[in-house]
Design a protein around this motif. Structure first.
Motif, PDB file in Angstrom:
ATOM      1  N   GLU A   1      24.922  -6.804  10.751  1.00 45.93           N
ATOM      2  CA  GLU A   1      23.980  -7.002   9.646  1.00 45.93           C
ATOM      3  C   GLU A   1      22.573  -6.574  10.037  1.00 45.93           C
ATOM      4  O   GLU A   1      21.852  -5.941   9.268  1.00 45.93           O
ATOM      5  CB  GLU A   1      23.967  -8.478   9.223  1.00 45.93           C
ATOM      6  CG  GLU A   1      25.262  -8.950   8.592  1.00 45.93           C
ATOM      7  CD  GLU A   1      25.486  -8.336   7.216  1.00 45.93           C
ATOM      8  OE1 GLU A   1      24.511  -8.189   6.469  1.00 45.93           O
ATOM      9  OE2 GLU A   1      26.644  -8.004   6.907  1.00 45.93           O
ATOM     10  N   GLU A   2      22.219  -6.952  11.258  1.00 49.47           N
ATOM     11  CA  GLU A   2      20.877  -6.653  11.727  1.00 49.47           C
ATOM     12  C   GLU A   2      20.656  -5.145  11.822  1.00 49.47           C
ATOM     13  O   GLU A   2      19.653  -4.602  11.341  1.00 49.47           O
ATOM     14  CB  GLU A   2      20.700  -7.310  13.094  1.00 49.47           C
ATOM     15  CG  GLU A   2      19.372  -7.073  13.759  1.00 49.47           C
ATOM     16  CD  GLU A   2      19.405  -7.533  15.204  1.00 49.47           C
ATOM     17  OE1 GLU A   2      18.808  -8.562  15.499  1.00 49.47           O
ATOM     18  OE2 GLU A   2      20.064  -6.870  16.035  1.00 49.47           O
ATOM     19  N   ARG A   3      21.643  -4.454  12.436  1.00 45.11           N
ATOM     20  CA  ARG A   3      21.526  -2.999  12.592  1.00 45.11           C
ATOM     21  C   ARG A   3      21.550  -2.311  11.222  1.00 45.11           C
ATOM     22  O   ARG A   3      20.876  -1.304  11.016  1.00 45.11           O
ATOM     23  CB  ARG A   3      22.660  -2.460  13.468  1.00 45.11           C
ATOM     24  CG  ARG A   3      22.634  -2.984  14.888  1.00 45.11           C
ATOM     25  CD  ARG A   3      21.447  -2.459  15.632  1.00 45.11           C
ATOM     26  NE  ARG A   3      20.590  -3.559  16.059  1.00 45.11           N
ATOM     27  CZ  ARG A   3      19.476  -3.424  16.745  1.00 45.11           C
ATOM     28  NH1 ARG A   3      19.070  -2.233  17.090  1.00 45.11           N
ATOM     29  NH2 ARG A   3      18.759  -4.463  17.083  1.00 45.11           N
ATOM     30  N   ALA A   4      22.348  -2.858  10.316  1.00 46.52           N
ATOM     31  CA  ALA A   4      22.413  -2.260   8.984  1.00 46.52           C
ATOM     32  C   ALA A   4      21.053  -2.351   8.294  1.00 46.52           C
ATOM     33  O   ALA A   4      20.593  -1.399   7.663  1.00 46.52           O
ATOM     34  CB  ALA A   4      23.481  -2.964   8.154  1.00 46.52           C
ATOM     35  N   GLU A   5      20.394  -3.504   8.462  1.00 48.12           N
ATOM     36  CA  GLU A   5      19.065  -3.650   7.881  1.00 48.12           C
ATOM     37  C   GLU A   5      18.111  -2.621   8.465  1.00 48.12           C
ATOM     38  O   GLU A   5      17.302  -2.035   7.745  1.00 48.12           O
ATOM     39  CB  GLU A   5      18.517  -5.065   8.146  1.00 48.12           C
ATOM     40  CG  GLU A   5      19.097  -6.149   7.260  1.00 48.12           C
ATOM     41  CD  GLU A   5      18.870  -5.874   5.772  1.00 48.12           C
ATOM     42  OE1 GLU A   5      17.872  -5.204   5.434  1.00 48.12           O
ATOM     43  OE2 GLU A   5      19.696  -6.325   4.972  1.00 48.12           O
ATOM     44  N   LEU A   6      18.222  -2.416   9.763  1.00 40.60           N
ATOM     45  CA  LEU A   6      17.333  -1.455  10.399  1.00 40.60           C
ATOM     46  C   LEU A   6      17.603  -0.042   9.900  1.00 40.60           C
ATOM     47  O   LEU A   6      16.669   0.731   9.652  1.00 40.60           O
ATOM     48  CB  LEU A   6      17.492  -1.511  11.920  1.00 40.60           C
ATOM     49  CG  LEU A   6      16.822  -2.704  12.596  1.00 40.60           C
ATOM     50  CD1 LEU A   6      17.220  -2.794  14.054  1.00 40.60           C
ATOM     51  CD2 LEU A   6      15.313  -2.608  12.476  1.00 40.60           C
ATOM     52  N   ALA A   7      18.890   0.282   9.745  1.00 39.67           N
ATOM     53  CA  ALA A   7      19.232   1.614   9.247  1.00 39.67           C
ATOM     54  C   ALA A   7      18.601   1.810   7.873  1.00 39.67           C
ATOM     55  O   ALA A   7      17.955   2.831   7.606  1.00 39.67           O
ATOM     56  CB  ALA A   7      20.748   1.770   9.174  1.00 39.67           C
ATOM     57  N   LYS A   8      18.764   0.815   7.023  1.00 37.12           N
ATOM     58  CA  LYS A   8      18.189   0.923   5.682  1.00 37.12           C
ATOM     59  C   LYS A   8      16.677   1.041   5.753  1.00 37.12           C
ATOM     60  O   LYS A   8      16.056   1.833   5.031  1.00 37.12           O
ATOM     61  CB  LYS A   8      18.576  -0.316   4.849  1.00 37.12           C
ATOM     62  CG  LYS A   8      20.022  -0.296   4.419  1.00 37.12           C
ATOM     63  CD  LYS A   8      20.331  -1.430   3.486  1.00 37.12           C
ATOM     64  CE  LYS A   8      20.469  -2.724   4.253  1.00 37.12           C
ATOM     65  NZ  LYS A   8      20.972  -3.802   3.379  1.00 37.12           N
ATOM     66  N   HIS A   9      16.101   0.258   6.642  1.00 36.60           N
ATOM     67  CA  HIS A   9      14.651   0.276   6.782  1.00 36.60           C
ATOM     68  C   HIS A   9      14.153   1.676   7.166  1.00 36.60           C
ATOM     69  O   HIS A   9      13.195   2.188   6.592  1.00 36.60           O
ATOM     70  CB  HIS A   9      14.232  -0.751   7.830  1.00 36.60           C
ATOM     71  CG  HIS A   9      12.840  -0.573   8.333  1.00 36.60           C
ATOM     72  ND1 HIS A   9      11.744  -0.959   7.594  1.00 36.60           N
ATOM     73  CD2 HIS A   9      12.356  -0.033   9.472  1.00 36.60           C
ATOM     74  CE1 HIS A   9      10.642  -0.669   8.282  1.00 36.60           C
ATOM     75  NE2 HIS A   9      10.996  -0.106   9.421  1.00 36.60           N
ATOM     76  N   HIS A  10      14.856   2.282   8.127  1.00 32.46           N
ATOM     77  CA  HIS A  10      14.405   3.608   8.579  1.00 32.46           C
ATOM     78  C   HIS A  10      14.569   4.654   7.475  1.00 32.46           C
ATOM     79  O   HIS A  10      13.743   5.560   7.344  1.00 32.46           O
ATOM     80  CB  HIS A  10      15.154   4.019   9.840  1.00 32.46           C
ATOM     81  CG  HIS A  10      14.772   3.203  11.044  1.00 32.46           C
ATOM     82  ND1 HIS A  10      13.462   2.967  11.395  1.00 32.46           N
ATOM     83  CD2 HIS A  10      15.516   2.550  11.961  1.00 32.46           C
ATOM     84  CE1 HIS A  10      13.410   2.230  12.480  1.00 32.46           C
ATOM     85  NE2 HIS A  10      14.660   1.944  12.850  1.00 32.46           N
ATOM     86  N   ILE A  11      15.635   4.506   6.695  1.00 32.49           N
ATOM     87  CA  ILE A  11      15.810   5.432   5.567  1.00 32.49           C
ATOM     88  C   ILE A  11      14.674   5.232   4.560  1.00 32.49           C
ATOM     89  O   ILE A  11      14.097   6.187   4.043  1.00 32.49           O
ATOM     90  CB  ILE A  11      17.178   5.213   4.895  1.00 32.49           C
ATOM     91  CG1 ILE A  11      18.300   5.550   5.885  1.00 32.49           C
ATOM     92  CG2 ILE A  11      17.309   6.109   3.656  1.00 32.49           C
ATOM     93  CD1 ILE A  11      19.671   5.159   5.394  1.00 32.49           C
ATOM     94  N   ASP A  12      14.363   3.975   4.310  1.00 33.60           N
ATOM     95  CA  ASP A  12      13.272   3.679   3.375  1.00 33.60           C
ATOM     96  C   ASP A  12      11.956   4.283   3.841  1.00 33.60           C
ATOM     97  O   ASP A  12      11.169   4.790   3.036  1.00 33.60           O
ATOM     98  CB  ASP A  12      13.099   2.153   3.242  1.00 33.60           C
ATOM     99  CG  ASP A  12      14.126   1.553   2.308  1.00 33.60           C
ATOM    100  OD1 ASP A  12      14.869   2.331   1.684  1.00 33.60           O
ATOM    101  OD2 ASP A  12      14.180   0.319   2.206  1.00 33.60           O
TER     102      ASP A  12
END
Lengths: 166, 102
Positions: free
Chosen positions: B60-71
């Motif tokens: 979950e944590e890494r997924a949030e980061l992935a989304k964050h970087h895309i954003d």
């Protein structure tokens, strides 16, 4: 009752990022703002240090005490030093230097009949000498003793407490 | 990927510097996404419930980061002219994912 997670979503995410990366490249990519990557380190320096550690097996990790190993001058005869115990390298011994050769030194305790020293564990590599005594707390007085060169100045009067500077 | 409760914790996370430093690389997001992928693999092949709990958390944590970087790429790197030239980017990166609702 074991449930599995679906990998597909993660795979889709990766693919999506790759598509974004394509557009990113077309849009100019790093725009030459990134610093050039430092070229791969020569296998000699960093890698060989790692290899050497591997060869030596599960020795203690090189810590703060090992870092400046190269730059230090060799210990002088008569000096009190802090050294890795050759029998158990994670342990340190404090002994007086009795003789120094090119690569190793003989360490003797101040209390010949009680000490376990080079008479038992043999010479100690200079690289394993990690510190030297710079200040003696006790016994008080006779302050020159810890600095005395070439003689066992405190024989029969063991040095109780030393501060070693690594 | 379901943001779930981690969306709450990410709310106060600092964003990529908005100086802006000009360093934007999708690799950052990709690494986090790969991490998700591997974590899910490990989750599926483990039967240790504690390990599985940790795997979920990391995923979950890494997924949030992935989304964050895309954003960050979307909001800071891609400019209107890019969107004009490559309209597919709106579809790819433009959908808000972890943007906190104000």
């Amino acid at each position: 009752m074991k449930q599995s997670l679906d990998l597909n979503e993660a795979r889709t995410l990766i693919e999506m990022i790759d598509k974004i990366a394509d557009v990113w490249t077309k849009a100019g990519g790093p725009q030459a703002t990134r610093m050039p990557r430092r070229s791969a380190p020569e296998p000699s320096a960093a890698a060989s240090r790692r290899d050497r550690r591997k060869e030596h097996g599960a020795g203690p990790a090189p810590g703060r005490l090992d870092r400046r190993r190269r730059a230090r001058p060799p210990p002088a005869v008569g000096e009190i030093v802090l050294a890795r115990d050759p029998r158990a390298r994670e342990r340190f011994v404090i002994k007086r230097v009795a003789a120094v050769s090119e690569r190793a030194c003989t360490l003797l305790g101040d209390h010949p009949e009680e000490s376990t020293d080079s008479r038992q564990f043999g010479p100690v590599a200079l690289a394993d000498v990690v510190g030297r005594a710079v200040f003696r707390y006790a016994p008080r007085g006779a302050s020159a003793a810890s600095r005395a060169v070439g003689k066992m100045a405190t024989w029969g009067r063991p040095v109780h407490a030393l501060r070693c500077r690594a | 990927m379901n943001a779930g409760s981690t969306a709450q914790t990410i709310r106060n996370r600092l964003r990529h510097c908005d100086l802006p430093c000009g360093i934007y690389d999708p690799e950052q997001a990709r690494i986090e996404a790969e991490s998700c992928y591997k974590t899910i693999e490990k989750y599926n092949s483990s039967s240790d419930e504690h390990f599985r709990a940790r795997a979920i958390l990391v995923k979950e944590e890494r997924a949030e980061l992935a989304k964050h970087h895309i954003d960050v790429l979307w909001s800071d790197y891609f400019k209107p002219e890019h969107v004009q030239k490559h309209p597919e980017i709106t579809e790819l990166a433009g959908t808000p994912r972890s943007r906190p609702r104000r």
